[in-house]
Design a protein around this motif. Structure first.
Motif, PDB file in Angstrom:
ATOM      1  N   UNK A 115       0.851  -1.181   0.000  1.00 21.79           N
ATOM      2  CA  UNK A 115       0.000   0.000   0.000  1.00 21.79           C
ATOM      3  C   UNK A 115       0.888   1.232   0.000  1.00 21.79           C
ATOM      4  N   UNK A 116       0.745   2.024  -1.040  1.00 18.61           N
ATOM      5  CA  UNK A 116       1.515   3.263  -1.187  1.00 18.61           C
ATOM      6  C   UNK A 116       0.939   4.348  -0.287  1.00 18.61           C
ATOM      7  N   UNK A 117       1.839   5.159   0.292  1.00 17.36           N
ATOM      8  CA  UNK A 117       1.446   6.314   1.091  1.00 17.36           C
ATOM      9  C   UNK A 117       2.168   7.542   0.542  1.00 17.36           C
ATOM     10  N   UNK A 123       4.855  -3.510  -6.876  1.00 22.78           N
ATOM     11  CA  UNK A 123       3.924  -2.708  -7.669  1.00 22.78           C
ATOM     12  C   UNK A 123       3.091  -1.874  -6.707  1.00 22.78           C
ATOM     13  N   UNK A 124       3.082  -0.557  -6.933  1.00 17.86           N
ATOM     14  CA  UNK A 124       2.274   0.349  -6.130  1.00 17.86           C
ATOM     15  C   UNK A 124       1.475   1.253  -7.062  1.00 17.86           C
ATOM     16  N   UNK A 125       0.420   1.829  -6.538  1.00 20.86           N
ATOM     17  CA  UNK A 125      -0.418   2.714  -7.345  1.00 20.86           C
ATOM     18  C   UNK A 125      -1.117   3.717  -6.440  1.00 20.86           C
ATOM     19  N   UNK A 126      -1.513   4.823  -7.042  1.00 17.92           N
ATOM     20  CA  UNK A 126      -2.231   5.838  -6.291  1.00 17.92           C
ATOM     21  C   UNK A 126      -3.046   6.713  -7.225  1.00 17.92           C
ATOM     22  N   UNK A 147      10.488   3.656   3.887  1.00 23.38           N
ATOM     23  CA  UNK A 147      10.535   5.116   3.805  1.00 23.38           C
ATOM     24  C   UNK A 147      11.493   5.491   2.677  1.00 23.38           C
ATOM     25  N   UNK A 148      10.971   6.069   1.632  1.00 20.38           N
ATOM     26  CA  UNK A 148      11.772   6.446   0.467  1.00 20.38           C
ATOM     27  C   UNK A 148      12.297   7.867   0.661  1.00 20.38           C
ATOM     28  N   UNK A 149      13.590   8.041   0.469  1.00 19.32           N
ATOM     29  CA  UNK A 149      14.200   9.364   0.660  1.00 19.32           C
ATOM     30  C   UNK A 149      13.995  10.224  -0.589  1.00 19.32           C
ATOM     31  N   UNK A 208       5.857   3.213   1.345  1.00 23.69           N
ATOM     32  CA  UNK A 208       4.842   2.188   1.140  1.00 23.69           C
ATOM     33  C   UNK A 208       4.989   1.097   2.192  1.00 23.69           C
ATOM     34  N   UNK A 209       3.877   0.465   2.472  1.00 23.98           N
ATOM     35  CA  UNK A 209       3.802  -0.599   3.455  1.00 23.98           C
ATOM     36  C   UNK A 209       3.695  -1.935   2.726  1.00 23.98           C
ATOM     37  N   UNK A 210       4.361  -2.954   3.248  1.00 20.64           N
ATOM     38  CA  UNK A 210       4.308  -4.299   2.670  1.00 20.64           C
ATOM     39  C   UNK A 210       3.944  -5.308   3.744  1.00 20.64           C
ATOM     40  N   UNK A 211       2.947  -6.131   3.461  1.00 23.10           N
ATOM     41  CA  UNK A 211       2.593  -7.268   4.318  1.00 23.10           C
ATOM     42  C   UNK A 211       2.802  -8.516   3.487  1.00 23.10           C
TER      43      UNK A 211
END
Length: 275
Positions: A46-48, A88-91, A197-199, A250-253
């Motif tokens: 899940x992208x934030x 893969x992320x999306x928003x 956490x992406x810089x 983004x969060x990964x489970x």
């Protein structure tokens, strides 16, 4: 807040699984310091960032992740780990309070990272049915934000939709927790929840303000401000496009299959610990 929620989930699962009765758990958990482990994982992401609302649980906009890793148990409680992952992320601003801006993206990115796993307790501690662990690491990812316009897919970074040429290879910081779920002699299943956490604030190609569209190529101008597509007047130059004060992540489970590389020394170690 993210890591606190993950820890809470892990603790809840631990209490539920403890009643299963893993009397022989410690005999299986005990990898000899110096042992190697290989693992593969599949999960959801899940992208934030600027194009979603973090508490909008009705529109999670989930993605997927695939990863392979190698780990080296350095001591009874400390393991070094390196991993390669595709995610893969999306928003989209649809169904958010900024839906009138009509921006969206999707991204299929690679990443490499290395770090440590620290067990909460010693693996031979028989007072605990399972031994969760904390994870922390650092690495790199490559950003590939794209979007669909008039039925075609376009890469956003080369178009400089905010008039800047941003770094597409940012540093990442990963942290979270893991929980062994199912164990065997050679194989184990783990559940892991990690936040990356992406810089950079350009994971979604959105960060600061709307540029002067009159100086841009037609395609770049169209994808910089997409209000015209929904019958809205374009934003003026300098209007707020994103939130530069908060970087993306983004969060990964994920569920992970762990393979313990069994050697004669490892077999002897386990037999001695059971005794």
């Amino acid at each position: 807040m993210k890591i606190i929620k993950v820890v809470g989930l892990i603790c809840t699962l631990q209490l539920g699984l403890a009643s299963v009765g893993l009397a022989q758990r410690s005999a299986y958990w005990q990898e000899k310091p110096g042992s190697w482990l290989l693992n593969a994982g599949v999960g959801t992401t899940r992208y934030l960032g600027d194009l979603n609302e973090r508490w909008n649980l009705a529109h999670l906009q989930l993605g997927v992740s695939l990863g392979i890793a190698a780990a080296y148990r350095y001591s009874n409680r400390l393991t070094f780990r390196g991993e390669a992952q595709l995610y893969y992320i999306r928003g989209s601003q649809e169904n958010t309070h900024l839906s009138y801006n009509n921006l969206s993206f999707r991204s299929f990115n690679p990443e490499l990272w290395a770090g440590i796993q620290a067990d909460f307790w010693r693996p031979d501690d028989r007072n605990h049915a399972i031994v969760p662990y904390a994870i922390a690491g650092v690495g790199l990812t490559y950003l590939t934000p794209t979007t669909t316009y008039k039925g075609k897919s376009y890469s956003l970074a080369p178009l400089h939709t905010e008039g800047v040429n941003y770094n597409r290879l940012p540093v990442i910081l990963r942290y979270g927790v893991g929980l062994p779920i199912v164990i065997g002699y050679r194989f184990k299943w783990h559940l892991e929840g990690l936040y990356t956490h992406v810089m950079s604030d350009y994971v979604d190609d959105v960060s600061t303000v709307y540029p002067d569209r009159s100086t841009m190529e037609p395609l770049a101008a169209a994808l910089s401000d997409r209000r015209l597509e929904i019958g809205q007047t374009p934003n003026p130059t300098g209007a707020k496009r994103g939130n530069a004060n908060r970087r993306d992540g983004y969060f990964t489970l994920s569920a992970r299959l762990i393979w313990v590389v069994i050697t004669q020394k490892q077999q002897h170690y386990r037999r001695s610990r059971r005794g």
